[in-house]
Each structure stands twice: as structure tokens, then as C-alpha cells.
Design a protein around this motif. Sequence first.
Motif, short mmCIF file in Angstrom:
data_model
loop_
_atom_site.label_atom_id
_atom_site.label_comp_id
_atom_site.label_asym_id
_atom_site.label_seq_id
_atom_site.Cartn_x
_atom_site.Cartn_y
_atom_site.Cartn_z
N ASP A 82 9.37 -18.59 -21.42
CA ASP A 82 10.03 -19.88 -21.17
C ASP A 82 9.69 -20.33 -19.76
O ASP A 82 9.75 -19.54 -18.83
CB ASP A 82 11.55 -19.73 -21.33
N ASP A 93 9.85 -20.41 -26.10
CA ASP A 93 10.43 -21.75 -25.97
C ASP A 93 9.67 -22.73 -26.87
O ASP A 93 8.43 -22.78 -26.85
CB ASP A 93 10.35 -22.18 -24.51
N ALA A 94 10.40 -23.48 -27.67
CA ALA A 94 9.76 -24.45 -28.56
C ALA A 94 8.99 -25.51 -27.79
O ALA A 94 8.02 -26.08 -28.31
CB ALA A 94 10.82 -25.13 -29.43
N ASP A 95 9.38 -25.77 -26.56
CA ASP A 95 8.74 -26.82 -25.76
C ASP A 95 8.11 -26.24 -24.50
O ASP A 95 8.22 -26.81 -23.41
CB ASP A 95 9.76 -27.90 -25.39
N GLY A 150 5.75 -25.61 -21.64
CA GLY A 150 4.97 -26.66 -21.00
C GLY A 150 3.49 -26.63 -21.28
O GLY A 150 2.87 -27.66 -21.48
N ASP A 152 2.18 -24.90 -27.34
CA ASP A 152 3.10 -25.28 -28.39
C ASP A 152 3.50 -24.04 -29.16
O ASP A 152 2.66 -23.21 -29.51
CB ASP A 152 2.42 -26.28 -29.34
N ALA A 193 14.85 -23.00 -29.53
CA ALA A 193 14.82 -24.46 -29.51
C ALA A 193 16.12 -25.03 -28.96
O ALA A 193 17.20 -24.50 -29.20
CB ALA A 193 14.56 -25.00 -30.91
N GLU A 194 16.00 -26.14 -28.24
CA GLU A 194 17.18 -26.81 -27.71
C GLU A 194 17.87 -27.68 -28.76
O GLU A 194 19.04 -28.01 -28.64
CB GLU A 194 16.81 -27.66 -26.50
N ASP A 201 15.30 -29.08 -35.59
CA ASP A 201 14.17 -29.91 -36.01
C ASP A 201 13.56 -29.24 -37.24
O ASP A 201 12.77 -28.31 -37.12
CB ASP A 201 13.15 -30.02 -34.89
N ARG A 244 9.59 -29.22 -37.46
CA ARG A 244 8.92 -28.27 -36.56
C ARG A 244 9.24 -26.83 -36.95
O ARG A 244 8.39 -25.94 -36.82
CB ARG A 244 9.33 -28.54 -35.12
N TRP A 286 13.69 -19.31 -36.08
CA TRP A 286 13.92 -20.49 -35.25
C TRP A 286 15.39 -20.42 -34.86
O TRP A 286 16.27 -20.43 -35.71
CB TRP A 286 13.64 -21.75 -36.06
#
Length: 239
Positions: A10, A60-62, A64, A67, A88-89, A92, A95, A107
Motif C-alpha cells: 500500500d 491496495d486496489a488503487d 499508485g 493496478d 479496497a476503500e 466495486d 473491479r 476482495w
Amino acid sequence: MARIRVLVVDDHRVFAESLAAALAAEPDIDVAAAGSGPAALRCLDRGAAEGRRFDVMLVDADLGDADAVAWAGELRESRPGVRVVVLAEKDDARRAALALQAGAWGWVAKDCSLQRLLAVVRGVLRDETHLPPALLTGVLRELTEARRHRTESERLVESLTPREREVLRCMVAGLGRKAVAERLFLSPHTVRTHMQNVLGKLGVHSTLAAVALARRAGVGPVEDGPSAGDVVERGGQLA
């Protein structure tokens, strides 16, 4: 007691280190944290070199620089022993379905309880797949729809001749008309005809659309160099 090796990936350092500290308090878990994709790869390589391979990655799904869906697919091929769980925050379903299709085992919401996360970490090592209950219906719908599209795509690809499928694989590899001609020992005019036939049979109007459909059908890129047993065509004639 067999210990579970977990890698938290993350780019929010406070979150990664806090989560790692919480997991490390468990008697059956060893944990490390990485703040980027490259750092995570270095951790994986170092662990493998030391004979202490990681069992689970919490990604982390996002992230930086990467992916999570791509991570799941890459690691399924290069390090099949590592179970990827996406953090994930927000929910979705699309995704999450893509992540599962790529090879992720779960997930999980970032704000879930520690006990929930521990259950997921231990569960994926028993070959369990974990999703938040609120996402289950949506993910199943997405997977069903993806399977329907894949079936239709497979049917369209099967309508191609062997030569047209070879041209399609060249297209998936990103080869242009001239490169396809050189690869398959064809004239550019013959390649153009094959490409037009491929687009027509697949019912699409561009190379990008043909490649997307091919990937849905599981068509991979052409390998380097003609393989043994290939039918070689020169100047529009079969050799």
C-alpha cells in the motif's frame, strides 16, 4: 506452528505500517510491508532467495504505480504460490469480478475488522475465495455476463480459418500489417485481405476491437518465429 508470511502492499505508509503491526501481533503470522509495486517485487524476490516465500499479499486496489487486477494476473503466472487479496476503500462489483478473474482470492474492505481480515488471510490458504456479502450478487452477475461475452467471442473466433486465427494472434501481439506479412511470409496485400476478413467475421470495425474480442476469447499473442508444423504461405500461395 506453521507461520503465514504476509506482504502488505500500500502506498499509504501509515496505513501499511499500522496494518502490518496489527497482523504481526498474531502468533501465526510474519508480515512485511511495501509502499510500491517495485518494492513489493523486491520483497518477493528477497523472500524467495532466502527460502522464506510469502503466502499472501494484501494489495491496495488503487496502488499508485500498479493496478491490483494486473497484479493478480501477473502473480498468478509468475508466482502461483502467492495468494493475492485486494484491499479496497469502496465496493466495486465490476473491479472485484475482474480481480477474481485475474487470479485474486479475495476482495476486502479496508475498514473491515482485524478479525475479518485474519479470517480472509487464513481462509485463502484453505483455497477459500472471500468477498463482502454486499458484493456477492453484483460479482456473480458480472462473472455471468463476462462468461456470456466470452462464449460469444469464442464462437466468433472459431468461425475464422486457421490462417485468419494466426493473423488475429499477430494483431493481439500488436504487429502491424508489414510485420504480420514478414512474420507469416505473406504479401502485404494478402495480409490486408486476411485482416479485413477477420474484422468482418468478428463483427467489429477496428483492430483494437478485434484484439479486445480476441482477449475475451482467450486468444494469446503469436509466438516469436514460425513453429514446427506451421503452414507457410508465400506470395499468397501455400508452400
